[in-house]
Design an enzyme around this catalytic site. Structure first.
Site, PDB file in Angstrom:
ATOM      1  N   CYS A   1       0.833  -1.209   0.000  1.00 10.29           N
ATOM      2  CA  CYS A   1       0.000   0.000   0.000  1.00 10.29           C
ATOM      3  C   CYS A   1       0.870   1.262   0.000  1.00 10.29           C
ATOM      4  O   CYS A   1       1.686   1.464   0.903  1.00 10.29           O
ATOM      5  CB  CYS A   1      -0.911  -0.024   1.230  1.00 10.29           C
TER       6      CYS A   1
ATOM      7  N   CYS B   1       0.562   3.434   3.060  1.00  9.76           N
ATOM      8  CA  CYS B   1       1.226   2.823   4.220  1.00  9.76           C
ATOM      9  C   CYS B   1       2.733   3.092   4.180  1.00  9.76           C
ATOM     10  O   CYS B   1       3.358   3.380   5.209  1.00  9.76           O
ATOM     11  CB  CYS B   1       0.963   1.321   4.270  1.00  9.76           C
TER      12      CYS B   1
END
Length: 438
Positions: free
Chosen positions: A52, A55
C-alpha cells in the site's frame, strides 16, 4: 486510503515496513491478545499492507512517533494483508487503518488525526489523558465477560452467543433467513472451555459487522440430546454451519476468534444480496448510503435526452454488475443525471462535460478519485483495482465538506421528451403584411 477486499491476496514482491530494530512492535494473531488486549497500556495500532503506497508514506512518521512515545504509549503494527483474520476481527476495510486501544480494549476507537509524527504523538497524548481521567473516575472500561474458570479477557460478551435448546433450535436456526454457526459443547470438555472466550469474542464482532445477519449459537449437547442426536454429534466441540434450505455443513476452520470471524464474514458476503443501486434524489439518500459505507461509488450519467432509456439502462446494467462483483466490500452505489446535482459535479471536478463520469468517495476522509478510463466493466474494474493497491490518484472533496444536494424527482424509466412549444395560429397572417414591413 488504500482500499481492500479482505480474503483476496495480492502476490507482490514487497518488503515488510517495520523491523526488529524499530520501536514499532510487530503484532500477529499469536501475540495480539497477550500484548494488546491483556495489557494495561494504551496502544496505537496500525493495520497496513506492505504494497500500500499510503502505508509506505506513513511508515517513517509511524516509526518516529513510536520512538517519541517509547515507555509512554505502545505503538504497534499489524501486517493485515498477511494476517487477514486479525484485520477482519476489527473491521479493517482499508489501509492504513489506525486504532486506539484504550480503557476498553474490546472496543478500540478509530484514530481520526493527521498522519505526521507530531499529529500522531498529539493524538496519543490526548487518548492517554482520557484514559487517566476514566481511571480516576472509577470506570474500568473492561470486558463484560470473563472466561469460565479464568481471568483472561474474552474480548466479547457472552450474551451475544445465542443459547440454543431442543425447544427453540428449529425456530431460531432452521426457520431463520440468517446464517448460523452453532457450537455443540459439553461443560466438562477442556477444548470447549478453551473455545468459549474465542466464541464469545467472535459472536460480538460478527454481530456488529454483519448487522446480525450471521449469528453464533451454542448447544449444551449433554442436556439437549434430541437436537444433538439429530446431527450426529459425537465429539466436542463440534461446530456446524446452517443456511436456510441447505444441509448443515461442518466448520473446518481454525478455533481462534480471528478464524471464526473471517469465516463468518465470508458466509455473510456469499449470502448477502448485492447492494442496491440508488438514484440520488435527496440529501438523505446520499448521506445514509455514504455514511454506512467505507466507500461510495457515484456515477453521473448523461441526460436522458442524450441517451434515451435504452442507453441509460445499459450504463445502469454495468453498475449493477460491478456492485455484484464488489459486494463483499459493502460499498454504496449511487447515480445521478448530468445537471441534476451541479454542486456535487463541481466538487468532484466533473463540471458539465465528459459523461458518463464516475467517482469513488470516502466521506470519512473527504477524499475522492475519478474514473479516467472507459465507463465499462473492464474500465471500472481497473479503476477500483488501482485504488485497492494504492496506485489510484486521490484529491480532497471541494471545500472539504459534502456539497449541497437537491431534491429531485426520480427517473420514470422512459425516454426523455423535449419541452412542448406553444403553437401559434398563423392562418390569418398575409404574406403581404411581411412584404410591407420589409
Amino acid at each position: 486510503m488504500c482500499l481492500i477486499l479482505l480474503g483476496c491476496s495480492l502476490v507482490l514482491a514487497v518488503q515488510a515496513l517495520y523491523s526488529a530494530s524499530d520501536d514499532v512492535i510487530e503484532l500477529t494473531p499469536s501475540n495480539f491478545n497477550r500484548e494488546v488486549i491483556q495489557s494495561d497500556s494504551l496502544w496505537l495500532v496500525e493495520f497496513y499492507a506492505p504494497w500500500c503506497g499510503h502505508c509506505r508514506n506513513l511508515a517513517p512518521d509511524w516509526k518516529k512517533a513510536a520512538t517519541a512515545l517509547k515507555g509512554i504509549v505502545k505503538v504497534g503494527a499489524v501486517d493485515a494483508d498477511q494476517h487477514k483474520s486479525l484485520g477482519g476481527q476489527y473491521g479493517v476495510r482499508g489501509f492504513p487503518t489506525i486504532k486506539i486501544f484504550g480503557a476498553n480494549k474490546n472496543k478500540p476507537e478509530e484514530y481520526q488525526g493527521g498522519r505526521s509524527s507530531q499529529a500522531i504523538v498529539d493524538g496519543a497524548m490526548n487518548a492517554l489523558r482520557n484514559l487517566v481521567k476514566e481511571r480516576l473516575s472509577g470506570r474500568s472500561g473492561g470486558s463484560d465477560y470473563k472466561q469460565s474458570g479464568g481471568g483472561g479477557s474474552s474480548g466479547g460478551n457472552k450474551k451475544d452467543v445465542v443459547e440454543l435448546t431442543d425447544d427453540n433450535f428449529d425456530k431460531m436456526v432452521l426457520d431463520s433467513d440468517d446464517v448460523w454457526l452453532v457450537e455443540f459443547f459439553a461443560p466438562w470438555c477442556g477444548h470447549c472451555k478453551n473455545l468459549e472466550p474465542e466464541w464469545a469474542a467472535a459472536a460480538t464482532a460478527v454481530k456488529e459487522q454483519t448487522k446480525g445477519k450471521v449469528r453464533l449459537g451454542a448447544v449444551d449437547a449433554t442436556v439437549h440430546q434430541a437436537v444433538s442426536g439429530r446431527y450426529g454429534i459425537r465429539g466436542f466441540p463440534t461446530i456446524k454451519i446452517f443456511r436456510k434450505g441447505e444441509e448443515p455443513e461442518d466448520y473446518q476452520g481454525g478455533r481462534t476468534r480471528g478464524d471464526i470471524i473471517e469465516k463468518a464474514l465470508d458466509l455473510f458476503s456469499d449470502n448477502a444480496p448485492p447492494p442496491e443501486l440508488l438514484e440520488i434524489l435527496s440529501e438523505d439518500v446520499l448521506k445514509k448510503t455514504c455514511e454506512d459505507s467505507q466507500l461510495c461509488i457515484i456515477a453521473v450519467l448523461p441526460h436522458i435526452l442524450d441517451t434515451g432509456a435504452a442507453g441509460r439502462n445499459s450504463y445502469l446494467d454495468v453498475m449493477v454488475k460491478m456492485a455484484e462483483k464488489y459486494k463483499k466490500k459493502m460499498w454504496g452505489w449511487l447515480w445521478t443525471e448530468a445537471g441534476a446535482q451541479m454542486e456535487l459535479e463541481s466538487s468532484l471536478g466533473i463540471g458539465g462535460f465528459g459523461y458518463p463520469a464516475m467517482a469513488a468517495i470516502n466521506t470519512r476522509k473527504m477524499k475522492f478519485a475519478l474514473l479516467r478510463g472507459s465507463f465499462s466493466e473492464t474500465g471500472i474494474h481497473e479503476f477500483l483495482r488501482e485504488l485497492s493497491v494504492g496506485r489510484g490518484s486521490t484529491a480532497t472533496l471541494g471545500g472539504g465538506v459534502m456539497p449541497k444536494i437537491h431534491t429531485v424527482e426520480p427517473w420514470d424509466g422512459k425516454d426523455g421528451q423535449l419541452p412542448v412549444e406553444e403553437d401559434y395560429d398563423l392562418s390569418d397572417v398575409e404574406l403581404d403584411d411581411f412584404r410591407d414591413e420589409l
